[in-house]
Design a protein around this motif. Sequence first.
Motif, mmCIF file in Angstrom:
data_model
loop_
_atom_site.group_PDB
_atom_site.id
_atom_site.type_symbol
_atom_site.label_atom_id
_atom_site.label_comp_id
_atom_site.label_asym_id
_atom_site.label_seq_id
_atom_site.Cartn_x
_atom_site.Cartn_y
_atom_site.Cartn_z
ATOM 1 N N PHE A 64 11.333 14.798 2.884
ATOM 2 C CA PHE A 64 10.900 13.522 2.325
ATOM 3 C C PHE A 64 11.984 12.464 2.472
ATOM 4 C CE2 PHE A 64 7.471 15.115 -0.875
ATOM 5 C CZ PHE A 64 6.644 15.400 0.198
ATOM 6 N N ALA A 65 13.235 12.827 2.148
ATOM 7 C CA ALA A 65 14.332 11.859 2.185
ATOM 8 C C ALA A 65 14.553 11.318 3.594
ATOM 9 C CB ALA A 65 15.614 12.494 1.652
ATOM 10 N N GLU A 66 14.490 12.198 4.590
ATOM 11 C CA GLU A 66 14.707 11.769 5.971
ATOM 12 C C GLU A 66 13.634 10.788 6.423
ATOM 13 O OE1 GLU A 66 14.999 13.685 10.487
ATOM 14 O OE2 GLU A 66 15.013 14.995 8.719
ATOM 15 N N GLN A 67 12.371 11.116 6.137
ATOM 16 C CA GLN A 67 11.277 10.243 6.547
ATOM 17 C C GLN A 67 11.290 8.927 5.777
ATOM 18 O OE1 GLN A 67 9.236 10.846 9.119
ATOM 19 N NE2 GLN A 67 10.450 12.670 9.472
ATOM 20 N N GLU A 68 11.555 9.008 4.480
ATOM 21 C CA GLU A 68 11.612 7.810 3.655
ATOM 22 C C GLU A 68 12.705 6.858 4.133
ATOM 23 O OE1 GLU A 68 10.103 8.796 -0.889
ATOM 24 O OE2 GLU A 68 12.177 8.289 -0.464
ATOM 25 N N SER A 69 13.894 7.407 4.341
ATOM 26 C CA SER A 69 15.037 6.576 4.705
ATOM 27 C C SER A 69 14.769 5.785 5.975
ATOM 28 C CB SER A 69 16.287 7.444 4.873
ATOM 29 O OG SER A 69 16.620 8.088 3.664
ATOM 30 N N THR A 70 14.170 6.450 6.965
ATOM 31 C CA THR A 70 13.845 5.761 8.219
ATOM 32 C C THR A 70 12.812 4.666 7.993
ATOM 33 O OG1 THR A 70 14.310 7.770 9.493
ATOM 34 C CG2 THR A 70 12.991 6.082 10.564
ATOM 35 N N ALA A 71 11.782 4.974 7.210
ATOM 36 C CA ALA A 71 10.708 4.006 6.993
ATOM 37 C C ALA A 71 11.197 2.798 6.203
ATOM 38 C CB ALA A 71 9.546 4.677 6.264
ATOM 39 N N PHE A 72 12.027 3.014 5.175
ATOM 40 C CA PHE A 72 12.495 1.895 4.362
ATOM 41 C C PHE A 72 13.409 0.955 5.145
ATOM 42 C CE2 PHE A 72 12.145 4.841 0.430
ATOM 43 C CZ PHE A 72 10.779 4.628 0.395
ATOM 44 N N VAL A 73 14.036 1.466 6.201
ATOM 45 C CA VAL A 73 14.910 0.621 7.022
ATOM 46 C C VAL A 73 14.136 -0.031 8.162
ATOM 47 C CG1 VAL A 73 16.890 0.614 8.597
ATOM 48 C CG2 VAL A 73 17.011 1.892 6.460
ATOM 49 N N SER A 74 13.393 0.768 8.933
ATOM 50 C CA SER A 74 12.786 0.238 10.160
ATOM 51 C C SER A 74 11.308 0.551 10.304
ATOM 52 C CB SER A 74 13.539 0.785 11.382
ATOM 53 O OG SER A 74 13.496 2.215 11.389
ATOM 54 N N PRO A 105 0.825 -1.218 0.000
ATOM 55 C CA PRO A 105 0.000 0.000 0.000
ATOM 56 C C PRO A 105 0.853 1.259 0.000
ATOM 57 C CG PRO A 105 0.069 -0.960 2.193
ATOM 58 C CD PRO A 105 0.796 -1.926 1.293
ATOM 59 N N ALA A 106 0.348 2.310 -0.631
ATOM 60 C CA ALA A 106 1.041 3.597 -0.671
ATOM 61 C C ALA A 106 0.532 4.477 0.461
ATOM 62 C CB ALA A 106 0.821 4.286 -2.026
ATOM 63 N N MET A 107 1.430 4.867 1.364
ATOM 64 C CA MET A 107 1.075 5.710 2.503
ATOM 65 C C MET A 107 1.388 7.173 2.205
ATOM 66 S SD MET A 107 0.029 3.281 4.375
ATOM 67 C CE MET A 107 0.274 1.575 4.876
ATOM 68 N N GLU A 108 0.755 8.066 2.948
ATOM 69 C CA GLU A 108 0.931 9.497 2.672
ATOM 70 C C GLU A 108 2.106 10.078 3.447
ATOM 71 O OE1 GLU A 108 -1.832 13.286 3.474
ATOM 72 O OE2 GLU A 108 -2.545 12.002 1.843
ATOM 73 N N LEU A 109 2.966 10.751 2.720
ATOM 74 C CA LEU A 109 4.130 11.427 3.280
ATOM 75 C C LEU A 109 3.971 12.912 3.005
ATOM 76 C CD1 LEU A 109 7.070 11.268 4.441
ATOM 77 C CD2 LEU A 109 7.845 10.947 2.090
ATOM 78 N N TYR A 110 4.243 13.758 4.012
ATOM 79 C CA TYR A 110 4.011 15.183 3.788
ATOM 80 C C TYR A 110 5.183 16.034 4.280
ATOM 81 C CZ TYR A 110 3.076 16.200 8.730
ATOM 82 O OH TYR A 110 3.203 16.373 10.086
ATOM 83 N N ALA A 111 5.279 17.210 3.722
ATOM 84 C CA ALA A 111 6.217 18.236 4.173
ATOM 85 C C ALA A 111 5.478 19.568 4.092
ATOM 86 C CB ALA A 111 7.468 18.265 3.304
ATOM 87 N N MET A 112 5.926 20.545 4.867
ATOM 88 C CA MET A 112 5.240 21.826 4.889
ATOM 89 C C MET A 112 6.253 22.972 4.864
ATOM 90 S SD MET A 112 2.168 23.115 7.425
ATOM 91 C CE MET A 112 1.385 21.517 7.339
#
Length: 412
Positions: free
Chosen positions: A230-240, A196-203
């Motif tokens: 985006f990169a910071e949140q993605e990197s954490t999620a893809f690892v853990s 599933p594709a989850m929502e990632l946001y920045a402001m």
Amino acid sequence: MIPVVDTKSISDDVASAFEDFARAFEAFKETNDTRLSEIETRLSSDVVTDEKLTRIDTALDDAKRRIDRLSLERSRPPLGRATDMPHDPAKGEHKAAFHSYIRSGEAAGLKRLEEKALSAGSGPDGGYLVPDTVETEVLRRLSAVSPIRAISSVRVISGGQYKRAFSVAGPATGWVGETAARPQTASPTLSEMSFPAMELYAMPAATQTLLDDAVVDIDRWIAEEVEAAFAEQESTAFVSGDGVNKPKGFLSADRVEEEVWEWGKLGTVRTGGASFPADNPSDVLVDLIYALKAGYRQNASFVMNRKTQSTIRRFKDDNGQYLWAPPASIGQAATLMGFPVVEAEDMPDIAANACAVAFGDFKRGYLIVDRAGMRVLRDPYSAKPYVLFYTTKRVGGGVQDYAAIKLLKFAA
């Protein structure tokens, strides 16, 4: 007096940083050799030598960060120029209307596009899709700065999730003679995997003065502002990531000892303790490498954080050669025993029961799904005098081939 103009290019800076990195590694090897010699002679190393080695090790990491940053800047193409305007009139109209919306909040142009059913309109949360050039640039930047995205498979989807079937047990096969009977084979056993594709946001925020400035490249500004978040949140999620409202990281997958590995779990190789063995520490790395099947090994990479890499950087083989080697040229990765080393700061440090090192073919092992479209909602009211831009994209991820990734577990 004629002012002196600095004409030094980014390419020159990258080359200079690469030379500094190479010199630092030579100094590192020399100092570490001195430390090892002191241990052999006096059974302990000199405190001054240890401190010097630590400083050089830190300088190596700093130089590598500088190379990465300069290489990324050098690879960034200009956005928003006349030559980048879409040839498709509809896309050009979308781009112009989007710029008007960002700078002044005027949404009439985008609303007209919505009426034309160009899929550029408002979604349930409000906001509008960014032009294709901006979305492409954001994804390209993420591939450059998000370590796991850079080595994984990426698929763009149009729906909320991506499903794929995989074979748990293939059809029975066998050898037969030219005129022998062909017995019926068993049917393959299939199962389904869902991503599933989850929502990632920045402001990001900007002043109205900045937005009114015609010289400001709005496309580049948006890409740069959301890139880091985006990169910071993605990197954490893809690892853990735990898979709850975020992608499921490969370290969150079920694990099992390599000797009893089964599909649906990642195999682990134990080090024998909470750190690398004192004698022949590189042997566990060899075990990790050969735990992976040959078909995956040819495209495999090591994944670890800088602290773990700092420890491994000191290892030598039986011939006294360092197992870790610096990049052969600008833009390439450092190598460990001939395999690329990917730095992912979200990987755990070396500790009891931690899986601090991963090794595998992540192109086949980990899948990232990007939902097509990135949306921006302009908010000039919540943080006056700043204008906020609520920017969202949908992304998911998870292990797709459990045989393609192995983990080094620091445990007895």
